[in-house]
Write an enzyme that holds these catalytic residues in place. Structure first.
Site, PDB file in Angstrom:
ATOM      1  N   GLN A   1       2.523  38.867  -0.375  1.00  0.00           N
ATOM      2  CA  GLN A   1       1.478  39.060   0.904  1.00  0.00           C
ATOM      3  C   GLN A   1       1.122  38.421   1.942  1.00  0.00           C
ATOM      4  OE1 GLN A   1      -1.221  40.629   0.981  1.00  0.00           O
ATOM      5  NE2 GLN A   1      -2.658  40.624  -0.158  1.00  0.00           N
TER       6      GLN A   1
ATOM      7  N   TYR B   1       2.062  31.541  -3.085  1.00  0.00           N
ATOM      8  CA  TYR B   1       1.539  32.132  -4.463  1.00  0.00           C
ATOM      9  C   TYR B   1       3.027  33.081  -4.690  1.00  0.00           C
ATOM     10  CZ  TYR B   1      -1.724  34.807  -7.754  1.00  0.00           C
ATOM     11  OH  TYR B   1      -2.111  35.801  -8.217  1.00  0.00           O
TER      12      TYR B   1
ATOM     13  N   ASN C   1       0.066  31.954 -18.326  1.00  0.00           N
ATOM     14  CA  ASN C   1      -0.915  31.835 -17.630  1.00  0.00           C
ATOM     15  C   ASN C   1      -2.033  31.168 -16.562  1.00  0.00           C
ATOM     16  OD1 ASN C   1      -3.924  34.232 -17.094  1.00  0.00           O
ATOM     17  ND2 ASN C   1      -4.610  32.711 -17.840  1.00  0.00           N
ATOM     18  N   ALA C   2      -1.718  30.294 -16.675  1.00  0.00           N
ATOM     19  CA  ALA C   2      -2.482  28.945 -15.731  1.00  0.00           C
ATOM     20  C   ALA C   2      -2.140  28.889 -14.169  1.00  0.00           C
ATOM     21  CB  ALA C   2      -2.492  27.671 -16.132  1.00  0.00           C
ATOM     22  N   GLY C   3      -2.503  29.001 -13.730  1.00  0.00           N
ATOM     23  CA  GLY C   3      -1.913  29.525 -12.051  1.00  0.00           C
ATOM     24  C   GLY C   3      -3.220  29.729 -10.976  1.00  0.00           C
ATOM     25  N   ILE C   4      -2.758  29.194  -9.692  1.00  0.00           N
ATOM     26  CA  ILE C   4      -3.882  28.838  -8.450  1.00  0.00           C
ATOM     27  C   ILE C   4      -3.470  29.539  -7.445  1.00  0.00           C
ATOM     28  CG2 ILE C   4      -4.705  26.669  -9.240  1.00  0.00           C
ATOM     29  CD1 ILE C   4      -2.554  25.332  -7.199  1.00  0.00           C
TER      30      ILE C   4
HETATM   31  P1  NAD Z   1      -8.992  31.874 -12.636  1.00  0.00           P
HETATM   32  O1  NAD Z   1      -8.806  30.640 -11.412  1.00  0.00           O
HETATM   33  O2  NAD Z   1      -9.967  32.051 -13.229  1.00  0.00           O
HETATM   34  O3  NAD Z   1      -8.323  30.584 -14.193  1.00  0.00           O
HETATM   35  C1  NAD Z   1      -7.201  30.349 -14.113  1.00  0.00           C
HETATM   36  C2  NAD Z   1      -6.740  29.008 -15.258  1.00  0.00           C
HETATM   37  O4  NAD Z   1      -5.846  28.045 -14.984  1.00  0.00           O
HETATM   38  C3  NAD Z   1      -8.416  28.048 -15.245  1.00  0.00           C
HETATM   39  O5  NAD Z   1      -8.266  28.094 -16.564  1.00  0.00           O
HETATM   40  C4  NAD Z   1      -7.377  26.544 -15.246  1.00  0.00           C
HETATM   41  O6  NAD Z   1      -8.158  25.892 -16.046  1.00  0.00           O
HETATM   42  C5  NAD Z   1      -5.703  26.675 -15.414  1.00  0.00           C
HETATM   43  N1  NAD Z   1      -5.365  26.055 -14.580  1.00  0.00           N
HETATM   44  C6  NAD Z   1      -5.117  25.684 -13.106  1.00  0.00           C
HETATM   45  N2  NAD Z   1      -4.178  24.524 -13.277  1.00  0.00           N
HETATM   46  C7  NAD Z   1      -4.046  24.035 -14.566  1.00  0.00           C
HETATM   47  C8  NAD Z   1      -3.122  23.450 -14.416  1.00  0.00           C
HETATM   48  N3  NAD Z   1      -2.562  22.751 -13.268  1.00  0.00           N
HETATM   49  N4  NAD Z   1      -2.786  22.982 -15.952  1.00  0.00           N
HETATM   50  C9  NAD Z   1      -3.297  23.861 -17.151  1.00  0.00           C
HETATM   51  N5  NAD Z   1      -4.266  24.332 -16.364  1.00  0.00           N
HETATM   52  C10 NAD Z   1      -4.348  24.656 -15.197  1.00  0.00           C
HETATM   53  O7  NAD Z   1      -7.221  32.619 -12.513  1.00  0.00           O
HETATM   54  P2  NAD Z   1      -7.739  34.352 -13.057  1.00  0.00           P
HETATM   55  O8  NAD Z   1      -7.959  34.660 -12.138  1.00  0.00           O
HETATM   56  O9  NAD Z   1      -7.908  34.402 -14.797  1.00  0.00           O
HETATM   57  O10 NAD Z   1      -5.851  33.686 -13.081  1.00  0.00           O
HETATM   58  C11 NAD Z   1      -5.399  33.956 -14.532  1.00  0.00           C
HETATM   59  C12 NAD Z   1      -3.726  34.231 -13.682  1.00  0.00           C
HETATM   60  O11 NAD Z   1      -3.275  35.571 -13.531  1.00  0.00           O
HETATM   61  C13 NAD Z   1      -2.967  32.920 -12.305  1.00  0.00           C
HETATM   62  O12 NAD Z   1      -1.653  32.759 -12.901  1.00  0.00           O
HETATM   63  C14 NAD Z   1      -3.264  34.472 -11.681  1.00  0.00           C
HETATM   64  O13 NAD Z   1      -2.412  33.837 -10.934  1.00  0.00           O
HETATM   65  C15 NAD Z   1      -2.564  35.454 -12.421  1.00  0.00           C
HETATM   66  N6  NAD Z   1      -3.172  36.775 -11.707  1.00  0.00           N
HETATM   67  C16 NAD Z   1      -4.502  36.866 -11.158  1.00  0.00           C
HETATM   68  C17 NAD Z   1      -5.206  37.680 -10.705  1.00  0.00           C
HETATM   69  C18 NAD Z   1      -6.368  38.524 -10.477  1.00  0.00           C
HETATM   70  O14 NAD Z   1      -6.789  39.334  -9.293  1.00  0.00           O
HETATM   71  N7  NAD Z   1      -7.634  37.667 -10.857  1.00  0.00           N
HETATM   72  C19 NAD Z   1      -3.870  39.157 -10.090  1.00  0.00           C
HETATM   73  C20 NAD Z   1      -3.076  38.774 -10.674  1.00  0.00           C
HETATM   74  C21 NAD Z   1      -2.197  37.819 -11.130  1.00  0.00           C
END
Ligand code: NAD
Length: 242
Positions: free
Chosen positions: A143, A149, A84-87
């Site tokens: 996008q 991304y 799930n982790a992502g940036i």
């Molecule tokens: P968020 O930024 O709130 O949380 C991301 C988490 O990833 C954090 O806990 C952070 O500590 C962790 N993380 C980031 N880099 C890391 C690393 N190098 N090592 C370990 N942990 C790391 O994001 P979110 O909105 O909760 O998104 C979670 C996932 O869902 C992501 O992969 C994101 O791309 C995906 N996503 C989110 C959305 C949205 O609308 N929020 C939409 C589609 C996909």
């Protein structure tokens, strides 16, 4: 150690990952949340859930090997991995710096290789396991400002299908969830006018809640989902019908 199944959720201390960790715990799993740098979120997670958060950079192969070994030692064999982790590091392509490209590919896509590579030998040996990759609607449709991304998230879908093919005979399922726009810290960075425009394109007329991704994850992690593998499941309020 107990007889409970163990799940790892990367980025499990906040946002979508936290909702997934809460749900899997409610489903009866022991949950290990892997986090990057946010110690406060990690402490809050531990206090709330009584489960442990483990620090590791998921873009670092050796760190992933080590953290999985540590979790197995403390909690037991891994049944479910949620990548799930992502940036995001958004900018239009002609302005995008190599660092923004590489950071996103390493954190969002290479992390799936790193973490899955650490858990797959045990899952293959036990002939049991679930790998659930949190991709994105923007990996499906593209996008503006997100070539990095979208490439990483589309890569996760190809990774999911290929690993599902290789793992099916070992009773390991591998699936991708593509969330639409969900209310978390990640989307709080988007300006209000852009968000209003995005919501205008969501047929259900609102953003999603992190729990709504967690419900799908819960199903995929369960015994009920044994016949679902290699799937790309959209949870996006109808915004993109793949
Ligand atoms: P968020 O930024 O709130 O949380 C991301 C988490 O990833 C954090 O806990 C952070 O500590 C962790 N993380 C980031 N880099 C890391 C690393 N190098 N090592 C370990 N942990 C790391 O994001 P979110 O909105 O909760 O998104 C979670 C996932 O869902 C992501 O992969 C994101 O791309 C995906 N996503 C989110 C959305 C949205 O609308 N929020 C939409 C589609 C996909």
């Amino acid at each position: 150690m107990t007889n409970q199944k163990v799940a790892i959720v990367t980025g499990g201390t906040r946002g979508i990952g936290l909702a997934i960790a809460r749900q899997l715990k409610a489903d009866g799993f022991r949950v290990a949340a892997v986090y990057g740098h946010d110690k406060n979120a990690a402490k809050a997670f531990e206090t709330e859930t009584g489960e442990k958060a483990f620090q590791a950079d998921v873009s670092d192969y050796d760190a992933c090997q080590k953290v999985v070994q540590k979790i197995e030692k403390e909690l037991g064999e891994i049944h479910t991995l949620v990548n799930n982790a992502g940036i995001t590091r958004d900018s239009s392509f002609h302005k995008m710096q190599p660092q923004a490209w590489h950071e996103v590919i390493h954190t969002n896509l290479n992390s799936c290789f790193n973490m899955s590579h650490a858990v797959i030998p045990g899952m293959r040996e036990r002939k049991a396991g679930r790998i659930i990759n949190i991709s994105s609607i923007n990996g499906q449709k593209g996008q503006f400002g997100q070539t990095n991304y979208a490439a990483a998230k589309a890569g996760m879908i190809g990774f999911t299908k290929s690993l599902a093919l290789e793992s099916a005979s070992r009773k390991i399922t591998v699936n991708a969830i593509c969330p639409g726009y969900i209310e978390t810290d990640m989307t709080s960075k988007i300006s209000a006018d852009i968000l209003t425009a995005i919501i205008g394109h969501i047929p259900v007329g609102r953003m999603g809640r992190p729990e709504e991704i967690a419900y799908m994850t819960s199903f995929l992690a369960s015994d009920k989902a044994a016949f679902v593998t290699g799937a790309t499941l959209s949870v996006n309020g109808g915004q993109y019908m793949a």
